[in-house]
Scaffold this active site. Sequence first.
Site, PDB file in Angstrom:
ATOM      1  N   CYS A  65       0.857  -1.140   0.115  1.00  0.00           N
ATOM      2  CA  CYS A  65       0.086   0.031  -0.155  1.00  0.00           C
ATOM      3  C   CYS A  65       0.976   1.249  -0.014  1.00  0.00           C
ATOM      4  O   CYS A  65       2.078   1.258  -0.307  1.00  0.00           O
ATOM      5  CB  CYS A  65      -1.100   0.127   1.160  1.00  0.00           C
ATOM      6  SG  CYS A  65      -0.441   0.390   2.911  1.00  0.00           S
ATOM      7  N   HIS A  98      14.005 -14.498  12.108  1.00  0.00           N
ATOM      8  CA  HIS A  98      13.762 -14.630  13.482  1.00  0.00           C
ATOM      9  C   HIS A  98      12.099 -14.756  13.530  1.00  0.00           C
ATOM     10  O   HIS A  98      11.785 -15.086  14.773  1.00  0.00           O
ATOM     11  CB  HIS A  98      13.950 -13.135  14.044  1.00  0.00           C
ATOM     12  CG  HIS A  98      15.450 -12.998  14.285  1.00  0.00           C
ATOM     13  ND1 HIS A  98      16.058 -12.207  15.193  1.00  0.00           N
ATOM     14  CD2 HIS A  98      16.786 -13.732  13.715  1.00  0.00           C
ATOM     15  CE1 HIS A  98      17.504 -12.128  15.362  1.00  0.00           C
ATOM     16  NE2 HIS A  98      17.731 -13.270  14.379  1.00  0.00           N
TER      17      HIS A  98
HETATM   18  C1  RB5 Z   1      -4.050   5.328   0.813  1.00  0.00           C
HETATM   19  O1  RB5 Z   1      -4.105   6.772   0.541  1.00  0.00           O
HETATM   20  C2  RB5 Z   1      -2.956   5.023   1.750  1.00  0.00           C
HETATM   21  O2  RB5 Z   1      -3.586   5.448   3.053  1.00  0.00           O
HETATM   22  C3  RB5 Z   1      -2.777   3.471   2.091  1.00  0.00           C
HETATM   23  O3  RB5 Z   1      -2.187   3.081   0.816  1.00  0.00           O
HETATM   24  C4  RB5 Z   1      -1.892   3.064   3.013  1.00  0.00           C
HETATM   25  O4  RB5 Z   1      -0.690   3.739   3.004  1.00  0.00           O
HETATM   26  C5  RB5 Z   1      -2.594   2.846   4.013  1.00  0.00           C
HETATM   27  O5  RB5 Z   1      -1.629   2.439   5.264  1.00  0.00           O
END
Ligand code: RB5
Length: 166
Positions: A65, A98
């Site tokens: 993400c 670990h």
């Molecule tokens: C999306 O904007 C962002 O919040 C997501 O990709 C991530 O970084 C969340 O932890």
Amino acid sequence: MELIIGCDHGGWEQAQHLTGWLRAAGHQVMTVGATGPESVDYPPISAAVGHAVAKGEPALGILVCGSGIGVSIAANKVPGIRAALCHDILTARLSRQHNDANVLCLGGRLIGPAAAEAIVATWLETAFEGGRHTRRVDQIREIEQPEGQPGDQIPAIEQPDSRLSC
Ligand code: RB5
């Protein structure tokens, strides 16, 4: 090796890069989640990768993400998942040696493609060390059980450090 990669829009570009790179290296890669830069929520994508890995189908997963934080928090809610957010090859190596991490989490907006490749390569080629770490990983599994919480045996600190009481 078989892998599953999941991403939201914040990790889509990085995940796409890694998927192509891993497939070119001969790995079988399943993908879930964002298919473009349009905004999509990461928790269900983390859950999909987590449930697949918890079943061993396949045994290892990667989540990307924007920061790697959201996907790691969400994936670690799935019993059997040890998701590690890694920013460099040292944390990638340690998470395998670990912690026997079975999901690697990356921040697509924080690291470039070359760093991501190095982290993934290290993570995939590093084995769990076992030994004393097996006991600790077993204790992590115990936390998932409704009874027998290992934390129950840790006494509370009755006189906390005064420097911390403010
Ligand atoms: C999306 O904007 C962002 O919040 C997501 O990709 C991530 O970084 C969340 O932890």
